[in-house]
Write a protein that holds these residues in place. Sequence first.
Motif, short mmCIF file in Angstrom:
data_model
loop_
_atom_site.label_atom_id
_atom_site.label_comp_id
_atom_site.label_asym_id
_atom_site.label_seq_id
_atom_site.Cartn_x
_atom_site.Cartn_y
_atom_site.Cartn_z
N PHE A 1 0.72 -1.23 -0.11
CA PHE A 1 0.15 0.09 -0.06
C PHE A 1 0.61 1.41 -0.10
O PHE A 1 0.54 2.24 -0.50
CB PHE A 1 -1.06 0.06 1.34
CG PHE A 1 -1.78 1.10 1.36
CD1 PHE A 1 -2.74 1.40 0.19
CD2 PHE A 1 -1.93 1.75 2.34
CE1 PHE A 1 -3.62 2.41 0.10
CE2 PHE A 1 -2.94 2.99 2.42
CZ PHE A 1 -3.72 3.24 1.45
N ASN A 2 1.95 1.13 0.84
CA ASN A 2 3.02 2.29 0.52
C ASN A 2 3.57 2.61 -0.56
O ASN A 2 3.76 3.71 -1.20
CB ASN A 2 4.03 1.96 1.78
CG ASN A 2 3.59 2.20 3.14
OD1 ASN A 2 2.53 2.74 3.74
ND2 ASN A 2 4.31 1.62 4.06
N ALA A 3 3.91 1.62 -1.34
CA ALA A 3 4.44 1.42 -2.70
C ALA A 3 3.46 2.21 -3.61
O ALA A 3 3.71 3.02 -4.73
CB ALA A 3 4.90 0.43 -2.93
N ILE A 4 2.18 1.62 -3.66
CA ILE A 4 0.96 1.97 -4.47
C ILE A 4 0.82 3.49 -4.29
O ILE A 4 0.65 4.21 -5.09
CB ILE A 4 -0.51 1.42 -4.13
CG1 ILE A 4 -0.02 -0.19 -4.60
CG2 ILE A 4 -1.39 2.01 -4.97
CD1 ILE A 4 0.10 -0.28 -6.05
N GLN A 5 0.75 4.13 -2.97
CA GLN A 5 0.64 5.56 -2.64
C GLN A 5 1.77 6.20 -3.26
O GLN A 5 1.23 7.47 -3.86
CB GLN A 5 0.47 5.68 -1.27
CG GLN A 5 -0.79 5.29 -0.40
CD GLN A 5 -0.52 5.29 1.22
OE1 GLN A 5 -1.19 6.46 1.42
NE2 GLN A 5 -0.11 4.28 1.84
N LEU A 6 3.00 5.89 -3.14
CA LEU A 6 4.01 6.50 -4.20
C LEU A 6 3.75 6.71 -5.52
O LEU A 6 4.23 7.55 -6.01
CB LEU A 6 5.31 5.99 -3.28
CG LEU A 6 5.83 5.93 -2.12
CD1 LEU A 6 7.02 5.39 -1.74
CD2 LEU A 6 6.26 7.58 -1.72
N SER A 7 3.35 5.59 -5.86
CA SER A 7 3.11 5.64 -7.50
C SER A 7 1.96 6.62 -7.75
O SER A 7 2.12 7.53 -8.85
CB SER A 7 2.69 4.42 -7.90
OG SER A 7 3.69 3.43 -8.06
N PHE A 8 0.83 6.51 -6.89
CA PHE A 8 -0.10 7.80 -7.15
C PHE A 8 0.41 9.18 -6.99
O PHE A 8 0.14 10.03 -7.70
CB PHE A 8 -1.20 7.37 -6.08
CG PHE A 8 -2.15 6.18 -6.72
CD1 PHE A 8 -2.46 5.97 -7.97
CD2 PHE A 8 -2.42 5.52 -5.72
CE1 PHE A 8 -3.26 4.92 -8.21
CE2 PHE A 8 -3.50 4.32 -6.00
CZ PHE A 8 -3.71 4.08 -7.44
N ARG A 9 1.15 9.15 -6.03
CA ARG A 9 1.85 10.66 -5.70
C ARG A 9 2.67 11.08 -7.06
O ARG A 9 2.72 12.27 -7.36
CB ARG A 9 2.64 10.61 -4.64
CG ARG A 9 2.15 10.78 -3.29
CD ARG A 9 2.48 10.98 -2.00
NE ARG A 9 2.01 10.99 -0.78
CZ ARG A 9 2.40 11.47 0.42
NH1 ARG A 9 3.68 11.74 0.35
NH2 ARG A 9 1.78 11.49 1.39
#
Length: 405
Positions: free
Chosen positions: A149-157
């Motif tokens: 989830f952390n990695a996905i959030q960084l991708s979205f950012r």
Amino acid sequence: MQSGFRAGHGCTSATLKVLNNILTAIDKKHYCAAVFIDLAKAFDSVNHHILIGRLNSLGFSNDCLAWFTNYFSDRVQCVKSEGLLSGPLAVSMGVPQGSILGPTLFSVYINEVALAAGESLIHLYADDTILYTSGPSLDTVLTTLQASFNAIQLSFRGLQLLLNTSKTKCMFFNRSLPAPTCLSNITTLDGSDLEYVDNYKYLGVWLDCKLSFQTHIKHLQSKVKSRIGFLFRNKASFTHAAKHTLVKLTILPILDFGDVIYKIASNTLLNKLDAVYHSAIRFVTKAPYTTHYCDLYALVGWPSLHTRRQTHWLHVIYKTLLGKVPPYLSSLVTIASPTCSTRSSRYISLVTPKTNSFFGRLSFQFSAANDWNELQKSLKLETLISLTSFKRQLSEQLTDYCTCT
């Protein structure tokens, strides 16, 4: 793992794939948890420079890139209300909603997010994203889910897409294992804890933590009852033909949508849908409430809901054999190779995977193979025929027989 706006893909195929993975995990007595990710104004937040860069990386020519740059440039929007038109406002970001290109461009824009899922599984339907993982240890499952989830959030950012924290939820699937007394929180990069929920509406179908579909069927009941109530209150305004058409266009689509997904619910729950279905038929036929349901089907010429669901389900299985479904579904079925020459070995059969429990038998990979092999005992297809021919033969096989005494 992107099912949005792609030929042959849909909400149903995406949900069947996700459920297959979850049920398979439960069958292994694994813990399974998911994060349902919601983005704020995703289509309106697309950065044009990043999107042009994505198209460039995919090999679009300079002329194509120039065309898209021009397509996004100098766009304006305004509001019209009661004949009055507001002044134009420049649109510097986002894909044009309602356009042909908009959905495809958004899919291109968000597609690489899936690469950040790491050890977790992910499925996207446009901006609707589910991130989920499973394993024998609950602590490991939640740790893995948090990392993904952390990695996905960084991708979205990186794509300048904003997470809608209040609508992003967690779910712990606990159908076969006892629920833990306390679950570790899944948090956003900003430090906000996500809420654990027992129900979530995913791609039009209410999923619950026990995969009973009780919430979904309750919503279907309420929605259909409301519409039938309106029809009955205004029945004097409709001819018989109009009644038939109204039910066919406004009631049946509600019951049909996702029926191959929630068909695994208990008969007790599914019978509740039969009751509202029978009310709809009584509206069309004017049959009294004492009329048996077998007679109702004969009066209107429609099959039972069970037969409708089974028909739709077998259509999905056959489309899988024809390669008309996404690869993530077709890869779950395997045509059996006969080990010896017998009369029945001429017929197309599927390999039935081994399962450990009732939950495994509800998965797509098991139930598709099992139900197809059961059908072949009477259908006896030796080669794949056209979908139209299959539907015709199937309609002859699936017939409601009156069991009234």
